[in-house]
Design a protein around this motif. Structure first.
Motif, PDB file in Angstrom:
ATOM      1  N   TRP A 214       0.829  -1.194   0.000  1.00 14.74           N
ATOM      2  CA  TRP A 214       0.000   0.000   0.000  1.00 14.74           C
ATOM      3  C   TRP A 214       0.871   1.253   0.000  1.00 14.74           C
ATOM      4  N   LEU A 215       0.439   2.239  -0.776  1.00 17.25           N
ATOM      5  CA  LEU A 215       1.000   3.581  -0.684  1.00 17.25           C
ATOM      6  C   LEU A 215       0.076   4.416   0.187  1.00 17.25           C
ATOM      7  N   GLU A 216       0.636   5.183   1.106  1.00 16.78           N
ATOM      8  CA  GLU A 216      -0.169   6.011   1.999  1.00 16.78           C
ATOM      9  C   GLU A 216       0.246   7.481   1.862  1.00 16.78           C
ATOM     10  N   PHE A 217      -0.732   8.351   1.637  1.00 13.22           N
ATOM     11  CA  PHE A 217      -0.517   9.793   1.554  1.00 13.22           C
ATOM     12  C   PHE A 217      -1.440  10.471   2.561  1.00 13.22           C
ATOM     13  N   GLU A 218      -1.106  11.701   2.947  1.00  9.50           N
ATOM     14  CA  GLU A 218      -1.919  12.473   3.876  1.00  9.50           C
ATOM     15  C   GLU A 218      -2.482  13.716   3.207  1.00  9.50           C
ATOM     16  N   ALA A 219      -3.754  13.987   3.472  1.00 14.51           N
ATOM     17  CA  ALA A 219      -4.371  15.258   3.083  1.00 14.51           C
ATOM     18  C   ALA A 219      -4.814  15.941   4.361  1.00 14.51           C
ATOM     19  N   LYS A 220      -4.146  17.055   4.723  1.00 16.38           N
ATOM     20  CA  LYS A 220      -4.451  17.764   5.962  1.00 16.38           C
ATOM     21  C   LYS A 220      -4.596  19.245   5.658  1.00 16.38           C
ATOM     22  N   GLY A 221      -5.684  19.846   6.159  1.00 17.74           N
ATOM     23  CA  GLY A 221      -5.892  21.273   5.947  1.00 17.74           C
ATOM     24  C   GLY A 221      -7.355  21.630   5.962  1.00 17.74           C
ATOM     25  N   LYS A 222      -7.681  22.727   5.280  1.00 15.25           N
ATOM     26  CA  LYS A 222      -9.064  23.190   5.232  1.00 15.25           C
ATOM     27  C   LYS A 222      -9.856  22.444   4.168  1.00 15.25           C
ATOM     28  N   ILE A 223     -11.051  22.013   4.542  1.00 15.33           N
ATOM     29  CA  ILE A 223     -11.930  21.363   3.571  1.00 15.33           C
ATOM     30  C   ILE A 223     -12.239  22.317   2.432  1.00 15.33           C
ATOM     31  N   SER A 224     -12.495  23.583   2.764  1.00 16.64           N
ATOM     32  CA  SER A 224     -12.885  24.576   1.758  1.00 16.64           C
ATOM     33  C   SER A 224     -11.767  24.876   0.761  1.00 16.64           C
ATOM     34  N   ASP A 225     -10.527  24.559   1.117  1.00 19.44           N
ATOM     35  CA  ASP A 225      -9.406  24.765   0.192  1.00 19.44           C
ATOM     36  C   ASP A 225      -9.267  23.630  -0.809  1.00 19.44           C
ATOM     37  N   GLY A 226     -10.097  22.602  -0.669  1.00 20.36           N
ATOM     38  CA  GLY A 226     -10.015  21.472  -1.593  1.00 20.36           C
ATOM     39  C   GLY A 226      -8.750  20.651  -1.424  1.00 20.36           C
ATOM     40  N   VAL A 227      -8.251  20.570  -0.194  1.00 27.92           N
ATOM     41  CA  VAL A 227      -6.974  19.908   0.033  1.00 27.92           C
ATOM     42  C   VAL A 227      -7.028  18.430  -0.354  1.00 27.92           C
ATOM     43  N   LEU A 228      -8.159  17.769  -0.118  1.00 29.89           N
ATOM     44  CA  LEU A 228      -8.254  16.352  -0.456  1.00 29.89           C
ATOM     45  C   LEU A 228      -8.147  16.143  -1.966  1.00 29.89           C
ATOM     46  N   GLY A 229      -8.877  16.948  -2.719  1.00 27.33           N
ATOM     47  CA  GLY A 229      -8.812  16.848  -4.178  1.00 27.33           C
ATOM     48  C   GLY A 229      -7.430  17.184  -4.709  1.00 27.33           C
ATOM     49  N   GLU A 230      -6.763  18.152  -4.063  1.00 28.43           N
ATOM     50  CA  GLU A 230      -5.426  18.543  -4.503  1.00 28.43           C
ATOM     51  C   GLU A 230      -4.421  17.411  -4.315  1.00 28.43           C
ATOM     52  N   VAL A 231      -4.511  16.712  -3.189  1.00 24.13           N
ATOM     53  CA  VAL A 231      -3.591  15.598  -2.968  1.00 24.13           C
ATOM     54  C   VAL A 231      -3.863  14.476  -3.964  1.00 24.13           C
ATOM     55  N   TRP A 232      -5.132  14.184  -4.202  1.00 24.89           N
ATOM     56  CA  TRP A 232      -5.460  13.179  -5.217  1.00 24.89           C
ATOM     57  C   TRP A 232      -4.893  13.583  -6.575  1.00 24.89           C
ATOM     58  N   HIS A 233      -5.030  14.852  -6.912  1.00 29.82           N
ATOM     59  CA  HIS A 233      -4.515  15.355  -8.186  1.00 29.82           C
ATOM     60  C   HIS A 233      -3.016  15.100  -8.300  1.00 29.82           C
ATOM     61  N   ARG A 234      -2.279  15.399  -7.244  1.00 31.35           N
ATOM     62  CA  ARG A 234      -0.831  15.234  -7.278  1.00 31.35           C
ATOM     63  C   ARG A 234      -0.447  13.755  -7.294  1.00 31.35           C
ATOM     64  N   VAL A 235      -1.219  12.926  -6.587  1.00 29.12           N
ATOM     65  CA  VAL A 235      -0.949  11.482  -6.625  1.00 29.12           C
ATOM     66  C   VAL A 235      -1.056  10.964  -8.055  1.00 29.12           C
ATOM     67  N   ASN A 236      -2.111  11.391  -8.752  1.00 31.66           N
ATOM     68  CA  ASN A 236      -2.370  10.869 -10.095  1.00 31.66           C
ATOM     69  C   ASN A 236      -1.523  11.507 -11.190  1.00 31.66           C
ATOM     70  N   THR A 237      -1.156  12.763 -11.016  1.00 29.86           N
ATOM     71  CA  THR A 237      -0.442  13.452 -12.090  1.00 29.86           C
ATOM     72  C   THR A 237       1.063  13.558 -11.865  1.00 29.86           C
ATOM     73  N   GLU A 238       1.495  13.443 -10.600  1.00 29.58           N
ATOM     74  CA  GLU A 238       2.909  13.591 -10.310  1.00 29.58           C
ATOM     75  C   GLU A 238       3.542  12.295  -9.818  1.00 29.58           C
ATOM     76  N   PHE A 239       2.943  11.711  -8.795  1.00 27.88           N
ATOM     77  CA  PHE A 239       3.588  10.574  -8.154  1.00 27.88           C
ATOM     78  C   PHE A 239       3.482   9.302  -8.998  1.00 27.88           C
ATOM     79  N   LEU A 240       2.256   8.859  -9.285  1.00 27.09           N
ATOM     80  CA  LEU A 240       2.097   7.570  -9.955  1.00 27.09           C
ATOM     81  C   LEU A 240       2.756   7.512 -11.334  1.00 27.09           C
ATOM     82  N   PRO A 241       2.633   8.555 -12.176  1.00 24.49           N
ATOM     83  CA  PRO A 241       3.276   8.462 -13.490  1.00 24.49           C
ATOM     84  C   PRO A 241       4.786   8.275 -13.421  1.00 24.49           C
ATOM     85  N   GLN A 242       5.418   8.773 -12.360  1.00 23.37           N
ATOM     86  CA  GLN A 242       6.868   8.698 -12.264  1.00 23.37           C
ATOM     87  C   GLN A 242       7.347   7.551 -11.364  1.00 23.37           C
TER      88      GLN A 242
END
Length: 277
Positions: A214-242
Motif C-alpha cells: 500500500w501507498l499512503e498519503f496524507e491530506a491535511k488542511g481546510k476542507i474549503s481549500d479542496g486539500v483532499l482533491g489537490e492531494v489526489w490530483h498530485r498522486v495521479n499526475t505527479e507521483f504515480l506516473p513517475q
C-alpha cells in the motif's frame, strides 16, 4: 511526460468525436490503459466524470451552433447525441439556464466550458510525503451504493438515517470511503465502511482485501481549500506516473478528522498497488 501525452491524446479523441459515437476501445488504446482506469483517473484529476465532461462540451458546442447557424433545433440536438428535441431542451436549460430557442436571441448569457488540456507543473519546493506499507488481508463492512456522482453514498447515509443506525449498533460512524470505480455514465461505486473482523452481516455489504503493498498519503488542511482533491490530483499526475507502481484494487480514504464546522480535515489516502510491468 509520456503519461500526460497519452491522457491528452485520449482527450483529443473525445473532442474529435463529440458529434458521433465514441469508441472506448480506441480511447483506451490512445490512453494506454483500460477504460475504467482512464475514467477513474480523469475524474480524480479534473473533478468531473468523463460523462459530465462530454455532456458539458457537447452543450457548449450546441450553444455556438444555435447562435451562429440557422440549423433547426432538432438537427443540432441529433448531432450532439440527443434523441429528441425535448431531451435536448431539458439538458440545455439545465446547463445554460435558458431554452435552445432563447439562445438565439441577442444579448443572452450563456455558459461556456473550454476543452481540457492537462499539464503538470512540479515545483522543487513542493514535497510529497508518502509511506509504503505491506498489509495482510483484511475485510471492510458498511454500505455500498452506486450513485450519480462522487460522494453520493456519503450523502445518502447522512440523510436517510442509515449512518446513525450504524453508529448506534456498532458504536462509531463510518471512517473509511472505498472507491470501486466509475461507470460509463459517470456514476460512482462507493462504500462507506469500517474495518471489520467479525462475521458477515446480511444487512450490510462487505469486501475482502487480499495481502497488498500500500501507498499512503496524507491530506491535511481546510476542507474549503479542496486539500483532499489537490492531494489526489498530485498522486495521479505527479507521483504515480513517475513511480514504479500502479493501483490494483479499490482505493481507500481513511477519515482521521472530517469536521465541517471547523472546516478541518485529515484524510489518509491508501492505494493498494502492484509494480508496473
Amino acid at each position: 511526460m509520456e503519461w500526460m501525452e497519452r491522457m491528452n491524446g485520449a482527450i483529443d479523441y473525445l473532442e474529435a468525436h463529440l458529434t458521433d459515437e465514441i469508441d472506448w476501445t480506441e480511447l483506451s488504446r490512445r490512453a494506454a490503459c483500460p477504460e475504467e482506469a482512464f475514467r477513474r483517473t480523469f475524474s480524480q484529476i479534473t473533478g468531473v466524470s468523463v460523462a459530465e465532461y462530454i455532456r458539458r462540451r457537447r452543450l457548449t458546442l450546441a450553444a455556438w451552433d444555435l447562435q451562429n447557424t440557422d440549423q433547426r433545433v432538432i438537427d443540432i440536438a441529433l448531432r450532439y447525441g440527443y434523441e429528441s428535441a425535448d431531451a435536448f431542451r431539458v439538458a440545455f436549460r439545465r446547463l445554460h439556464g435558458i431554452s435552445p430557442t432563447e439562445a438565439r436571441r441577442d444579448g443572452v448569457r450563456m455558459t461556456f466550458y473550454c476543452r481540457i488540456s492537462l499539464k503538470v507543473t512540479i515545483k522543487g519546493v513542493d514535497r510529497m510525503d508518502y509511506k509504503i506499507v505491506s498489509r495482510d488481508a483484511f475485510r471492510v463492512m458498511g454500505i455500498r451504493r452506486v450513485t450519480p456522482y462522487g460522494g453520493g453514498t456519503w450523502a445518502l447515509v447522512k440523510s436517510d438515517g442509515s449512518g446513525e443506525r450504524f453508529r448506534e449498533r456498532f458504536g462509531k460512524f463510518f471512517d473509511l470511503g472505498i472507491c470501486f470505480g466509475f461507470f460509463p455514465d459517470g456514476s460512482n461505486d462507493n462504500m462507506c465502511a469500517i474495518q471489520w473482523d467479525g462475521e458477515d452481516m446480511p444487512e450490510y455489504d462487505s469486501y475482502a482485501y487480499t495481502p497488498h503493498t500500500w501507498l499512503e498519503f496524507e491530506a491535511k488542511g481546510k476542507i474549503s481549500d479542496g486539500v483532499l482533491g489537490e492531494v489526489w490530483h498530485r498522486v495521479n499526475t505527479e507521483f504515480l506516473p513517475q513511480s514504479k507502481y500502479e493501483k490494483c484494487a479499490p482505493t481507500i480514504e481513511r477519515y482521521v478528522i472530517w469536521d465541517e464546522e471547523r472546516d478541518l480535515c485529515h484524510v489518509d489516502i491508501l492505494l493498494p498497488v502492484s509494480e508496473k510491468e
